[in-house]
Scaffold this motif. Structure first.
Motif, PDB file in Angstrom:
ATOM      1  N   ARG A   1      -2.474   2.158   3.212  1.00  0.00           N
ATOM      2  CA  ARG A   1      -2.145   3.588   3.148  1.00  0.00           C
ATOM      3  C   ARG A   1      -0.653   3.807   3.385  1.00  0.00           C
ATOM      4  O   ARG A   1      -0.033   4.680   2.762  1.00  0.00           O
ATOM      5  CB  ARG A   1      -2.957   4.375   4.187  1.00  0.00           C
ATOM      6  CG  ARG A   1      -2.842   5.888   4.020  1.00  0.00           C
ATOM      7  CD  ARG A   1      -3.373   6.659   5.224  1.00  0.00           C
ATOM      8  NE  ARG A   1      -4.765   6.372   5.511  1.00  0.00           N
ATOM      9  CZ  ARG A   1      -5.441   6.949   6.517  1.00  0.00           C
ATOM     10  NH1 ARG A   1      -4.849   7.837   7.292  1.00  0.00           N
ATOM     11  NH2 ARG A   1      -6.701   6.627   6.745  1.00  0.00           N
ATOM     12  N   GLY A   2      -0.086   3.009   4.272  1.00  0.00           N
ATOM     13  CA  GLY A   2       1.351   3.102   4.509  1.00  0.00           C
ATOM     14  C   GLY A   2       2.164   2.585   3.346  1.00  0.00           C
ATOM     15  O   GLY A   2       3.286   3.035   3.110  1.00  0.00           O
TER      16      GLY A   2
ATOM     17  N   GLY B   1      -0.453  -1.391  -1.611  1.00  0.00           N
ATOM     18  CA  GLY B   1      -0.512   0.058  -1.626  1.00  0.00           C
ATOM     19  C   GLY B   1      -0.900   0.601  -2.992  1.00  0.00           C
ATOM     20  O   GLY B   1      -0.693  -0.051  -4.017  1.00  0.00           O
ATOM     21  N   MET B   2      -1.493   1.805  -3.011  1.00  0.00           N
ATOM     22  CA  MET B   2      -1.708   2.487  -4.281  1.00  0.00           C
ATOM     23  C   MET B   2      -0.341   2.796  -4.881  1.00  0.00           C
ATOM     24  O   MET B   2       0.571   3.207  -4.170  1.00  0.00           O
ATOM     25  CB  MET B   2      -2.499   3.775  -4.066  1.00  0.00           C
ATOM     26  CG  MET B   2      -3.933   3.557  -3.657  1.00  0.00           C
ATOM     27  SD  MET B   2      -4.874   5.109  -3.565  1.00  0.00           S
ATOM     28  CE  MET B   2      -4.026   5.943  -2.211  1.00  0.00           C
ATOM     29  N   ALA B   3      -0.224   2.620  -6.179  1.00  0.00           N
ATOM     30  CA  ALA B   3       1.093   2.723  -6.818  1.00  0.00           C
ATOM     31  C   ALA B   3       1.006   3.555  -8.099  1.00  0.00           C
ATOM     32  O   ALA B   3       0.837   2.997  -9.185  1.00  0.00           O
ATOM     33  CB  ALA B   3       1.628   1.327  -7.130  1.00  0.00           C
TER      34      ALA B   3
ATOM     35  N   TRP C   1       0.029  10.347   5.423  1.00  0.00           N
ATOM     36  CA  TRP C   1       1.285  10.403   6.171  1.00  0.00           C
ATOM     37  C   TRP C   1       2.044  11.691   5.862  1.00  0.00           C
ATOM     38  O   TRP C   1       2.114  12.122   4.704  1.00  0.00           O
ATOM     39  CB  TRP C   1       2.169   9.220   5.789  1.00  0.00           C
ATOM     40  CG  TRP C   1       1.851   7.945   6.479  1.00  0.00           C
ATOM     41  CD1 TRP C   1       1.033   6.943   6.037  1.00  0.00           C
ATOM     42  CD2 TRP C   1       2.359   7.507   7.748  1.00  0.00           C
ATOM     43  NE1 TRP C   1       0.995   5.907   6.953  1.00  0.00           N
ATOM     44  CE2 TRP C   1       1.808   6.222   8.009  1.00  0.00           C
ATOM     45  CE3 TRP C   1       3.227   8.067   8.683  1.00  0.00           C
ATOM     46  CZ2 TRP C   1       2.095   5.492   9.158  1.00  0.00           C
ATOM     47  CZ3 TRP C   1       3.511   7.336   9.826  1.00  0.00           C
ATOM     48  CH2 TRP C   1       2.953   6.085  10.058  1.00  0.00           C
ATOM     49  N   ASP C   2       2.630  12.300   6.892  1.00  0.00           N
ATOM     50  CA  ASP C   2       3.514  13.452   6.718  1.00  0.00           C
ATOM     51  C   ASP C   2       4.914  12.909   6.452  1.00  0.00           C
ATOM     52  O   ASP C   2       5.670  12.601   7.381  1.00  0.00           O
ATOM     53  CB  ASP C   2       3.489  14.333   7.971  1.00  0.00           C
ATOM     54  CG  ASP C   2       4.285  15.621   7.800  1.00  0.00           C
ATOM     55  OD1 ASP C   2       5.232  15.645   6.970  1.00  0.00           O
ATOM     56  OD2 ASP C   2       3.990  16.608   8.493  1.00  0.00           O
TER      57      ASP C   2
ATOM     58  N   PHE D   1       8.827   1.034   9.057  1.00  0.00           N
ATOM     59  CA  PHE D   1       7.519   0.483   8.708  1.00  0.00           C
ATOM     60  C   PHE D   1       6.437   1.550   8.842  1.00  0.00           C
ATOM     61  O   PHE D   1       6.333   2.226   9.865  1.00  0.00           O
ATOM     62  CB  PHE D   1       7.176  -0.695   9.621  1.00  0.00           C
ATOM     63  CG  PHE D   1       5.732  -1.120   9.532  1.00  0.00           C
ATOM     64  CD1 PHE D   1       5.270  -1.818   8.430  1.00  0.00           C
ATOM     65  CD2 PHE D   1       4.840  -0.800  10.546  1.00  0.00           C
ATOM     66  CE1 PHE D   1       3.933  -2.195   8.341  1.00  0.00           C
ATOM     67  CE2 PHE D   1       3.502  -1.171  10.469  1.00  0.00           C
ATOM     68  CZ  PHE D   1       3.048  -1.874   9.358  1.00  0.00           C
ATOM     69  N   LEU D   2       5.593   1.671   7.803  1.00  0.00           N
ATOM     70  CA  LEU D   2       4.470   2.616   7.795  1.00  0.00           C
ATOM     71  C   LEU D   2       3.166   1.819   7.771  1.00  0.00           C
ATOM     72  O   LEU D   2       2.902   1.069   6.829  1.00  0.00           O
ATOM     73  CB  LEU D   2       4.565   3.533   6.576  1.00  0.00           C
ATOM     74  CG  LEU D   2       5.868   4.340   6.448  1.00  0.00           C
ATOM     75  CD1 LEU D   2       5.854   5.186   5.185  1.00  0.00           C
ATOM     76  CD2 LEU D   2       6.105   5.197   7.689  1.00  0.00           C
TER      77      LEU D   2
END
Length: 236
Positions: free
Chosen positions: A134-135, A158-160, A104-105, A59-60
């Motif tokens: 963001r995750g 989320g952005m997609a 996120w890295d 999970f992010l």
């Protein structure tokens, strides 16, 4: 003077051409280190036997939980449910992005996941990925960067980027969630991506919530069917 100006211009042009010709090749090993705190929960019965392997959900979290205390993760999504004792049927790994304003890295998260998998009884054919806001955007990216890794993907508001549709694993089931009234990441992000995935023949589910804003994760992650759906997925 009539002849001096053209000579100066010609000299400048030759110098510019010479500067452009200074091309070199190089190689350098780059090493980047990252520290990730995380929560890890185990399903009931995990420590009672040594022969059974389990799936794992990565999970992010979203931007609101980035860069703070690890306890901040317990505000939303699976970490909140973990703290409340929800009986997930698989392990759940929830790392924290240590940077409040940074993305996120993905490579660091992947290394952490690999380490957890290597040191626990995890079925590598039952690894699941999800994220919110963001995750969720990072989850799309991670599914692209590691297309053979996950048995299922669930993305919440989320952005997609639609080009990602061409690079995702075709056999990976996908479930997308988004609130129609989202003023942070517009629902059109998911609308467009889902439409593209359907056109390309992907196995995709879409929960499009009317009268709900950016916090669509509150409804998405309390959908009992989601976790049963994940648990039923396995890479062949």
């Amino acid at each position: 003077m009539r002849f001096f100006i053209p000579i100066v211009v010609a000299t400048f042009v030759l110098q510019a051409c010479s500067a452009q010709a200074d091309l070199i090749e190089g190689e350098q090993r780059i090493r980047v280190e990252e520290t990730l705190q995380y929560y890890l929960s185990y399903p009931s019965g995990y420590f009672e036997g040594e022969d059974t392997s389990y799936g794992i959900l990565l999970f992010l979290h979203g931007g609101g939980e980035a860069g703070g205390d690890l306890d901040d993760l317990q505000k939303n999504g699976p970490p909140k449910m973990m703290a409340e004792g929800y009986p997930f049927p698989f392990l759940v790994l929830a790392p924290q992005n240590p940077h409040q304003k940074k993305w996120w890295d993905i490579k660091a998260v992947n290394q952490l996941l690999d380490s957890i998998v290597a040191n626990n009884r995890v079925d590598k054919n039952r690894m699941y990925l999800t994220g919110l806001s963001r995750g969720g955007s990072a989850a799309w990216e991670m599914a692209v960067q590691y297309p053979d890794k996950f048995a299922a993907l669930a993305v919440v508001c989320g952005m997609a980027p639609t080009p990602y549709a061409h690079w995702l694993e075709k056999e990976m089931p996908i479930w997308v969630f988004h609130g129609v009234e989202d003023q942070v990441i517009p629902v059109t992000e998911s609308d467009t991506m889902v439409r593209k995935l359907v056109e390309m023949g992907y196995d995709v589910k879409y929960s499009r919530y009317e009268n709900i804003g950016h916090n669509s994760w509150e409804k998405a992650y309390t959908t009992e069917e989601l976790y049963q759906w994940m648990a039923n997925q396995k890479k062949e």
